[in-house]
Write a protein that holds these residues in place. Structure first.
Motif: not given
Length: 536
Positions: A350-368
């Motif tokens: 399921k790994i695609t060839t499309h670049s992975a777009l990272l949105d670090l503004e969402k990191l606080p939500e992941f951390n929470r």
């Protein structure tokens, strides 16, 4: 033609352990056959799995490197294999002091420690390339003896002239393979004179296509676009192209999972495998990790280094979660996955060839999300308590009036009340939460601006029943309390209570503040209010 394709497909399945690979053939006007992958599957991996993460300690570990290491780690654990850390430190001029140790430190901090590494050791080391120079030299000599490589005596000045001429002509700079044609006696003469030299690998035409686990069939006729590459530099150190082939062979690496920027170089590496008579590993090139706007992650950004995330209180689980959530390779895509869940849900097909777009503004939500999980885990909560105790002392040591705020039970109560509301422990030592650790200052003017019934309200608070009040029950009691005042509205009552408890105008609910502080401390703070009103 059909028979050839059928045989090729069978050999491919047998050698790579893939269950199916559907292709279509299209013949161009030149008659050359091109292969295009329509479906990929690597749901079964055969044989012993050994993967490696091989960064260069010319810098510290950043998000792009962590992601490559993570996919290798997950792949190894998914198939019961071994995750190897190898440090490619052959570019001695660019080594950064402390980077080698830091890379392994950060992998351990992130929860993806290598099974074999410079620190851990292992049966197929050493795991520092600078300690394997004899092996590279011997192999390079073997290539020379069999006509696959040759000595090159071209000076840096001549190479610079070639480069400038190519650029002036609007062409890509490439070595012209001049020394490939030196006679043996000419080589011997230059060696006898002590002439500086490198060893170059002969790029031959006729590159065979290879199947990449992510990009499918690929083939790059490197001899047509590149000059013969240097494999041993003048200082005796190997270049990446030779060293990684030799190390992957002798370390018995079964699968090479690396960034897609190396896809074009793979045909070159396969020529080396063929020249050495070695069986190459299976390759899988991971799509690039990009910023959310599609721009390339840059080390110059500063904040992409793992040490900076660690310093800022980001949980390793959150960092692993966000770097996989923005990409592909999993049966589901959801927030909050731990490393064991990432392993169980991993699906290489399921790994695609499309670049992975990272949105670090969402990191606080992941951390929470991950911080809440840790607070709810008894064992991990104990570690959080110790961490927070240290942070409190570092920030407020000189201001703490009661050591009760450093006790485990107190901090645990605060954590459980604030879980789901905070994204990091560091928030709890910010000015917003200083009231939890330090008693706020209070002046009569502030109180008078809110109500003339401060003494009455303080007395009513002192009479609130129970030692173990819940937030819900206390909220109801406070509403009842506010009705007992004569001229102060509920809103002003709450403002006064918040002021006395925290010295702030905003924050958690008054009821939560009171439960966090505990009955004894609440009484102490309102006793201070009574003393203040008596004086005034």
């Amino acid at each position: 033609m059909r028979l050839w394709v059928k045989c090729y497909e069978q050999c491919f399945r047998d050698s790579l352990g893939l269950q199916r690979a559907f292709r279509c053939l299209s013949a161009g006007r030149t008659g050359r056959v091109e292969l295009r992958v329509q479906n990929r599957c690597c749901s079964s991996v055969q044989g012993e799995v050994r993967v490696r993460f091989a960064p260069s300690p010319t810098g510290f570990l950043h998000l792009g490197g962590l992601r490559t290491a993570l996919y290798n780690y997950i792949f190894a654990k998914k198939y019961g294999g071994v995750f190897v850390l190898r440090l490619e430190d052959t570019d001695q001029s660019r080594l950064v002091p402390g980077a080698a140790e830091s890379i392994e430190d950060m992998l351990e901090w992130a929860g993806i420690p290598p099974d074999e590494s410079p620190r851990q050791g292992g049966p197929l080391g050493p795991y520092l390339q600078s300690q394997r120079l004899d092996l590279y030299t011997q192999t390079a000599q073997q290539l020379v003896e069999h006509g696959h490589a040759y000595y090159c005596f071209c000076s840096p000045q001549r190479l610079e002239v070639l480069k400038k001429e190519a650029l002036r002509a609007g062409q890509t700079p490439r070595y012209d393979n001049r020394c490939r044609h030196l006679r043996p006696d000419q080589v011997q003469e230059k060696q006898a004179q002590g002439a500086s030299h490198v060893i170059r690998f002969r790029l031959e035409a006729g590159v065979e296509p290879f199947h990449d686990l992510v990009f499918g069939w690929s083939r790059h006729e490197v001899a047509q676009v590149e000059g013969d590459p240097v494999v041993i530099k003048a200082d005796g150190f190997p270049t990446y192209h030779l060293a990684n082939v030799i190390d992957d062979h002798y370390m018995k690496i079964s699968h090479v999972l690396r960034g897609s920027e190396w896809l074009i170089s793979t045909s070159k590496h396969l020529l080396m495998y063929r020249a050495l008579g070695w069986q190459p590993p299976t390759f899988g090139h991971l799509p690039l990790l990009m910023n959310k706007d599609g721009s390339k992650l840059s080390k110059r950004q500063g904040d992409i280094f793992i040490q900076s995330f660690q310093r800022d209180g980001v949980l390793p689980e959150a960092l692993l979660d966000i770097t996989t959530n923005c990409g592909s390779g999993f049966n589901t895509n959801r927030m909050g996955r731990r490393i064991d869940e990432l392993v169980s849900e991993f699906n290489p097909s399921k790994i695609t060839t499309h670049s992975a777009l990272l949105d670090l503004e969402k990191l606080p939500e992941f951390n929470r999300i991950h911080l809440q999980r840790q607070i709810e885990d008894e064992q991990k909560c104990c570690l959080l308590i110790k961490d927070l105790q240290q942070q409190i002392q570092n920030v407020y040591a000189a201001e703490i009036q009661d050591d009760e705020v450093l006790r485990e039970a107190y901090i645990k109560r605060v954590l459980h009340l604030r879980k789901g509301h905070i994204s990091s422990l560091q928030e709890l030592v910010s000015p917003t939460y200083s009231y939890l650790w330090v008693r706020p200052s209070l002046c009569s003017q502030q109180v008078a601006a809110l109500t003339e019934e401060a003494c009455l309200i303080a007395s009513l608070v002192q009479k609130l029943r129970g030692e173990e009040l819940s937030v819900d029950q206390l909220s109801k009691d406070l509403k009842t309390l506010a009705k007992q005042t004569k001229a102060t509205k509920y809103r002003e009552v709450m403002k006064l209570l918040r002021l006395v408890l925290s010295g702030l105008q905003q924050g958690p609910s008054v009821a939560e503040m009171m439960v966090s502080l505990g009955p004894a401390e609440v009484r102490h703070r309102f006793q201070k209010l009574l003393q203040l009103t008596d004086v005034s």
